[in-house]
Write a protein that holds these residues in place. Sequence first.
Motif, PDB file in Angstrom:
ATOM      1  N   ASP A  62       5.518  -8.202  -8.094  1.00  0.00           N
ATOM      2  CA  ASP A  62       6.175  -6.675  -7.476  1.00  0.00           C
ATOM      3  C   ASP A  62       4.708  -5.990  -7.411  1.00  0.00           C
ATOM      4  O   ASP A  62       5.437  -5.975  -8.376  1.00  0.00           O
ATOM      5  N   SER A  63       4.121  -4.852  -6.118  1.00  0.00           N
ATOM      6  CA  SER A  63       3.239  -4.233  -7.294  1.00  0.00           C
ATOM      7  C   SER A  63       3.350  -3.164  -6.102  1.00  0.00           C
ATOM      8  O   SER A  63       4.557  -3.255  -5.865  1.00  0.00           O
ATOM      9  N   PRO A  64       2.752  -2.442  -7.675  1.00  0.00           N
ATOM     10  CA  PRO A  64       3.275  -1.006  -6.900  1.00  0.00           C
ATOM     11  C   PRO A  64       2.601  -0.735  -5.472  1.00  0.00           C
ATOM     12  O   PRO A  64       2.255  -1.405  -5.117  1.00  0.00           O
ATOM     13  N   ALA A  65       2.900   0.933  -5.536  1.00  0.00           N
ATOM     14  CA  ALA A  65       2.618   0.988  -4.163  1.00  0.00           C
ATOM     15  C   ALA A  65       0.660   1.998  -4.142  1.00  0.00           C
ATOM     16  O   ALA A  65       0.170   2.001  -6.120  1.00  0.00           O
ATOM     17  N   GLY A  66       0.352   1.619  -3.370  1.00  0.00           N
ATOM     18  CA  GLY A  66      -1.505   2.694  -3.901  1.00  0.00           C
ATOM     19  C   GLY A  66      -2.457   1.682  -3.607  1.00  0.00           C
ATOM     20  O   GLY A  66      -1.796   0.070  -3.598  1.00  0.00           O
ATOM     21  N   GLY A  80       0.765  -1.302  -0.316  1.00  0.00           N
ATOM     22  CA  GLY A  80      -0.386   0.290   0.415  1.00  0.00           C
ATOM     23  C   GLY A  80       0.805   1.380   0.188  1.00  0.00           C
ATOM     24  O   GLY A  80       0.439   2.022  -1.005  1.00  0.00           O
ATOM     25  N   LYS A  81       2.051   1.539   0.589  1.00  0.00           N
ATOM     26  CA  LYS A  81       3.013   2.301   1.008  1.00  0.00           C
ATOM     27  C   LYS A  81       3.849   2.257   0.413  1.00  0.00           C
ATOM     28  O   LYS A  81       4.755   1.051   0.336  1.00  0.00           O
ATOM     29  N   GLY A  82       4.364   3.210  -0.337  1.00  0.00           N
ATOM     30  CA  GLY A  82       5.587   3.301  -1.228  1.00  0.00           C
ATOM     31  C   GLY A  82       7.057   3.620  -0.120  1.00  0.00           C
ATOM     32  O   GLY A  82       6.541   3.981   1.147  1.00  0.00           O
ATOM     33  N   GLY A  83       8.583   3.154  -0.157  1.00  0.00           N
ATOM     34  CA  GLY A  83       9.175   3.456   0.062  1.00  0.00           C
ATOM     35  C   GLY A  83       9.587   2.192   1.473  1.00  0.00           C
ATOM     36  O   GLY A  83      10.771   2.667   2.027  1.00  0.00           O
ATOM     37  N   VAL A  84       8.769   1.368   1.115  1.00  0.00           N
ATOM     38  CA  VAL A  84       8.454  -0.078   2.137  1.00  0.00           C
ATOM     39  C   VAL A  84       9.519  -0.730   2.212  1.00  0.00           C
ATOM     40  O   VAL A  84      10.313  -1.796   2.904  1.00  0.00           O
TER      41      VAL A  84
END
Length: 270
Positions: free
Chosen positions: A119-123, A10-14
Amino acid sequence: MAKVIVVTSGKGGVGKTTTSAAFATGLALRGYKTVVIDFDVGLRNVDLIMGCERRVVFDFINVINGDAKLHQALIKDKRVENLSILATSQTRDKDALTEDGVRRVIGELGPMFDYIVCDSPAGIERGAHLAMYFADEAIVVANAEVSSVRDADRMIGLLTSKSRKAEQGKPMPQHLLLTRYDAERVERGEMLKVEDVQEILAVPLLGIIPECPSVLQASNIGQPVVMDEKSPAGKAYRESIGRLLGEETEISIPRAGKRGLFGRLLRRTA
């Protein structure tokens, strides 16, 4: 047929892409034929972390659109036998992903591999939905921070209600992977404790990946950190992969200061 595993948050950068690359590579190193697919159309990064960005000729979207055959787009890793990469497009938008197209590609990959890592994108937009929709199992990546945990909770809800398995009335096995865990920050109250995250998310803990400079170093040279035998993060990823495969090993929680050998190791390498 291959087992499809989505890496999401859900969140980017993790650390989703780092985790996708690590798990795909780790599974291949254990002898499983594995492919990692980049679903982050427009912002692809899997090829960089896997060190094959110069070898991308055709991509995921080319295959979906019928502009290339799957075998033309698959990139075989030169270092790890049994490992392949399916990069995505940098120039298209996420609407280029279609449910029928993704279904067809995963259907073609199924007989060829043991594991398909998505590999899922954020959001929570189209790319993330399609990355998780066909999954058999999910790795939910989170940092021990309130915003990351909240977004991870949102993804857990979507995995439970919006996946193909949910539509079929079947449970979706989910695993929590805590990444970029900094014991010093936890001690200062700047990060949540492991038990607090577990209580909020109520998903079985797969592993804890410590904050470690070797992760960035590995990304910069295009080598998944799981291949670094000296890296605390690489070791934690290898142990997590073992648990995913059913191995029963104790999860070590990094400690700050002098309260644990792992904590001292982490501080010396940070």
